[in-house]
Each structure stands twice: as structure tokens, then as C-alpha cells.
Motif scaffolding. Structure first.
Motif: not given
Length: 136
Positions: A48-50, A75-82, A84-90, A101-104
Motif C-alpha cells: 500500500v503506497f503513501g 533487481g527482480e520486480l516484486l509488485y506493480e500496480e497503477d 508504481r513498482a517495488v523491486h529488489l535491489i541486487v 522502478g526509478e531505482g529510488r
């Protein structure tokens, strides 16, 4: 004395008999209730994003934006919706640091930095992260 023992014995028998239920249940192998195979989905999304981060509903963890820090490699995409994305960091542990998705970089709010960003030794402690100007 004999009357007292007899009265106590009768009370005990009444209490024991009251606790015994003469009924017992029969379970049939065939159920009269038909089950259906409806698919059940969880209405709560995994993230849930804020404004300043997001909440991992599965892990019960808050992640806050680590201002000025970026992932060296997304790294790997964990979740994406609307959008917004959440990725692992290698090279980083997923329960501690994640990125968009922008690496922040987003840091687990419950875990402290081992070396504060911007201080000496940060690059060695967190080689998977870099600052806005590209320095580790």
C-alpha cells in the motif's frame, strides 16, 4: 453420619449423571451440504503506497524513502500496480532495502542504518547503493 455419607454419595451420583449426556452424534460420510469451488481472493494488496513510502501488508513492515539514495542495480520486480513498482535491489537484503522502478531506495523503518548515509564507511557497508551524484 451414615445419613451424611449417603447424602454426599447421592449428590455425587447426581452430579456425575448430569454431566453424562445420553446423546451422541453420528457423522455421515456423505454431506448434505454441497461445497462450491469459488475462488477466494485477498482484497488487501501486498503493498500500500503513501506519500513518503509504502507498507508491506504481508510482512507487516513500513518502508520509507531514503532521500538521495539509489540502487546501483535494480533487481527482480516484486509488485506493480497503477504505475508504481517495488523491486529488489541486487546485493541488498530484501527485508531491509527495496527500490522503485526509478531505482529510488526505500528502507525498512524498523531497522537502523549500520552506517549512516553520507558518513565515512557508508559505501563499504552498502555497496548496492549510490547517491544522486553516483558516489557510493
Amino acid at each position: 453420619m451414615k445419613k451424611t455419607i449417603t447424602a454426599l454419595f447421592l449428590c455425587l451420583c447426581i452430579l456425575l449423571l448430569a454431566g453424562c449426556n445420553g446423546k451422541y452424534y453420528y457423522v455421515s460420510e456423505e454431506s448434505s451440504h454441497e461445497t462450491s469451488s469459488k475462488e477466494v481472493s485477498d482484497p488487501v494488496p501486498p503493498y500500500v503506497f503513501g506519500e513518503k513510502g509504502f507498507y508491506d501488508t504481508v510482512g507487516d513492515v513500513e518502508f520509507y524513502l531514503a532521500e538521495g539514495l539509489y540502487a546501483v542495480e535494480i533487481g527482480e520486480l516484486l509488485y506493480e500496480e497503477d504505475g508504481r513498482a517495488v523491486h529488489l535491489i541486487v546485493g541488498a537484503h530484501e527485508s531491509y532495502l527495496l527500490c522503485d522502478g526509478e531505482g529510488r531506495v526505500y528502507k525498512n523503518a524498523d531497522l537502523p542504518w549500520t552506517v549512516e548515509p553520507g558518513t565515512e564507511g557508508f559505501g563499504e557497508a552498502y555497496p548496492a547503493l549510490k547517491t544522486e551524484d553516483g558516489e557510493a
